[in-house]
Design an enzyme around this catalytic site. Structure first.
Site, mmCIF file in Angstrom:
data_model
loop_
_atom_site.group_PDB
_atom_site.id
_atom_site.type_symbol
_atom_site.label_atom_id
_atom_site.label_comp_id
_atom_site.label_asym_id
_atom_site.label_seq_id
_atom_site.Cartn_x
_atom_site.Cartn_y
_atom_site.Cartn_z
ATOM 1 N N PHE A 55 -58.435 -41.971 -45.941
ATOM 2 C CA PHE A 55 -58.003 -43.156 -45.111
ATOM 3 C C PHE A 55 -56.317 -43.228 -44.949
ATOM 4 O O PHE A 55 -56.037 -44.154 -44.199
ATOM 5 C CB PHE A 55 -58.539 -44.480 -45.761
ATOM 6 N N LYS A 61 -50.502 -58.012 -41.899
ATOM 7 C CA LYS A 61 -50.740 -56.630 -41.097
ATOM 8 C C LYS A 61 -51.134 -57.057 -39.940
ATOM 9 O O LYS A 61 -51.256 -58.210 -39.326
ATOM 10 C CB LYS A 61 -51.999 -56.077 -41.903
ATOM 11 N N GLU A 85 -40.812 -51.616 -52.609
ATOM 12 C CA GLU A 85 -41.284 -52.058 -51.585
ATOM 13 C C GLU A 85 -40.276 -52.930 -50.509
ATOM 14 O O GLU A 85 -39.926 -52.895 -49.348
ATOM 15 C CB GLU A 85 -42.588 -52.828 -51.294
ATOM 16 N N ARG A 142 -58.267 -62.900 -47.643
ATOM 17 C CA ARG A 142 -59.171 -61.815 -47.149
ATOM 18 C C ARG A 142 -60.722 -62.480 -46.934
ATOM 19 O O ARG A 142 -61.379 -62.104 -46.192
ATOM 20 C CB ARG A 142 -59.183 -60.601 -47.930
ATOM 21 N N HIS A 145 -50.800 -57.489 -47.331
ATOM 22 C CA HIS A 145 -50.428 -56.482 -48.102
ATOM 23 C C HIS A 145 -49.683 -57.251 -49.037
ATOM 24 O O HIS A 145 -48.993 -58.230 -48.836
ATOM 25 C CB HIS A 145 -49.731 -55.283 -47.724
ATOM 26 N N TYR A 156 -46.568 -46.338 -48.422
ATOM 27 C CA TYR A 156 -47.877 -45.992 -48.721
ATOM 28 C C TYR A 156 -47.812 -44.601 -49.488
ATOM 29 O O TYR A 156 -48.679 -43.958 -49.454
ATOM 30 C CB TYR A 156 -48.848 -46.054 -47.578
ATOM 31 N N ASN A 216 -57.745 -55.784 -43.370
ATOM 32 C CA ASN A 216 -57.624 -56.739 -44.609
ATOM 33 C C ASN A 216 -56.690 -57.903 -44.528
ATOM 34 O O ASN A 216 -56.304 -58.418 -45.447
ATOM 35 C CB ASN A 216 -58.014 -56.106 -45.521
ATOM 36 N N THR A 267 -59.669 -56.260 -51.876
ATOM 37 C CA THR A 267 -59.238 -55.129 -50.823
ATOM 38 C C THR A 267 -60.278 -55.423 -49.607
ATOM 39 O O THR A 267 -59.905 -55.352 -48.376
ATOM 40 C CB THR A 267 -59.051 -53.695 -51.288
ATOM 41 N N ARG A 323 -51.782 -61.726 -55.080
ATOM 42 C CA ARG A 323 -53.071 -60.990 -55.228
ATOM 43 C C ARG A 323 -54.146 -61.371 -55.325
ATOM 44 O O ARG A 323 -55.214 -61.232 -54.799
ATOM 45 C CB ARG A 323 -52.700 -59.560 -56.130
HETATM 46 P P1 GTP Z 1 -52.682 -53.578 -50.127
HETATM 47 O O1 GTP Z 1 -52.207 -54.745 -50.674
HETATM 48 O O2 GTP Z 1 -52.570 -53.348 -48.561
HETATM 49 O O3 GTP Z 1 -52.118 -52.465 -50.921
HETATM 50 O O4 GTP Z 1 -54.082 -53.725 -50.554
HETATM 51 P P2 GTP Z 1 -54.794 -53.153 -51.955
HETATM 52 O O5 GTP Z 1 -53.531 -52.971 -53.022
HETATM 53 O O6 GTP Z 1 -55.859 -54.072 -52.204
HETATM 54 O O7 GTP Z 1 -55.337 -51.665 -51.840
HETATM 55 P P3 GTP Z 1 -54.838 -50.061 -51.726
HETATM 56 O O8 GTP Z 1 -53.279 -50.106 -52.233
HETATM 57 O O9 GTP Z 1 -55.779 -49.620 -52.716
HETATM 58 O O10 GTP Z 1 -55.085 -49.578 -50.292
HETATM 59 C C1 GTP Z 1 -54.077 -49.919 -49.191
HETATM 60 C C2 GTP Z 1 -54.877 -50.256 -48.093
HETATM 61 O O11 GTP Z 1 -55.319 -49.354 -47.350
HETATM 62 C C3 GTP Z 1 -56.026 -51.304 -48.247
HETATM 63 O O12 GTP Z 1 -55.195 -52.646 -47.975
HETATM 64 C C4 GTP Z 1 -56.618 -51.060 -47.051
HETATM 65 O O13 GTP Z 1 -55.889 -51.804 -45.528
HETATM 66 C C5 GTP Z 1 -56.590 -49.557 -46.960
HETATM 67 N N1 GTP Z 1 -57.728 -48.945 -47.424
HETATM 68 C C6 GTP Z 1 -57.706 -48.682 -48.751
HETATM 69 N N2 GTP Z 1 -58.956 -48.034 -49.142
HETATM 70 C C7 GTP Z 1 -59.536 -47.628 -47.954
HETATM 71 C C8 GTP Z 1 -60.750 -47.111 -47.618
HETATM 72 O O14 GTP Z 1 -61.442 -46.401 -48.447
HETATM 73 N N3 GTP Z 1 -60.665 -46.852 -46.181
HETATM 74 C C9 GTP Z 1 -60.043 -47.382 -45.183
HETATM 75 N N4 GTP Z 1 -60.381 -47.454 -44.068
HETATM 76 N N5 GTP Z 1 -58.973 -47.971 -45.729
HETATM 77 C C10 GTP Z 1 -58.577 -48.321 -46.920
HETATM 78 MG MG MG Z 2 -51.989 -51.692 -52.782
#
Ligand code: GTP
Ligand code: MG
Length: 136
Positions: free
Chosen positions: A57, A9, A130, A102, A119, A49, A116, A91, A85
């Site tokens: 968010f 990212k 994707e 992370r 992805h 997304y 973070n 996350t 992962r």
């Molecule tokens: P990815 O590998 O990036 O998809 O991460 P993930 O699968 O661990 O998280 P998820 O798919 O739930 O969310 C996608 C991304 O959105 C996260 O990696 C964060 O960058 C962001 N994100 C998720 N939850 C929050 C939240 O509550 N607040 C904010 N600001 N960002 C969030």
């Molecule tokens: Mg995700």
């Protein structure tokens, strides 16, 4: 075998951690099969997304993902989706375990979990979807 989409990212690229992050994935044993530096577009991010559209968010997340260049990669190997992962960690970088990408490189910079670093696709179906979004 299996393939996954990995994004470094904008925070990871801006902090000059791209090489360190990709090196960890390679060191775990996965094979890099595609690599590209990209500036995302709103359209690509909306597709990427789609599961988060409408969440509070979502807009800040898209703005963050548009804030600078990213690196998109495809890694290959048996169980690479779960393996990446696990390597990425939780996350929220504040609580992600030490030893993970992370956990070792991330922290709260004022936006909690948004910055973070990486992805990774979360299922075979999302990996296929994707990879089709980021690579032709
Ligand atoms: P990815 O590998 O990036 O998809 O991460 P993930 O699968 O661990 O998280 P998820 O798919 O739930 O969310 C996608 C991304 O959105 C996260 O990696 C964060 O960058 C962001 N994100 C998720 N939850 C929050 C939240 O509550 N607040 C904010 N600001 N960002 C969030
Ligand atoms: Mg995700």
């Amino acid at each position: 075998t299996e393939r996954t989409l990995v994004l470094v990212k904008p925070d990871g690229v801006a902090r000059n951690l791209t090489g360190a992050i990709l090196a960890r994935v390679e060191a775990k044993g996965y094979t890099l099969v595609q690599l590209e530096m990209v500036n995302a577009t709103r359209q690509v991010l909306e597709a990427h997304y789609e599961e988060h559209v409408g969440k509070p968010f979502y807009e800040p997340l898209v703005d963050f993902m548009l804030s600078g260049p990213m690196v998109a990669a495809i890694f290959e190997g048996d169980s690479v989706i779960a393996g990446f992962r696990s390597l990425a960690g939780a996350t929220d970088p504040t609580v992600a375990a030490p030893g993970t990408i992370r956990g070792d490189f991330g922290r709260d910079w004022g936006l909690k979990v948004q910055q973070n670093l990486v992805h990774g696709s979360d299922s075979v179906l999302s990996a296929e979807r994707e990879i089709g979004i980021w690579f032709d």
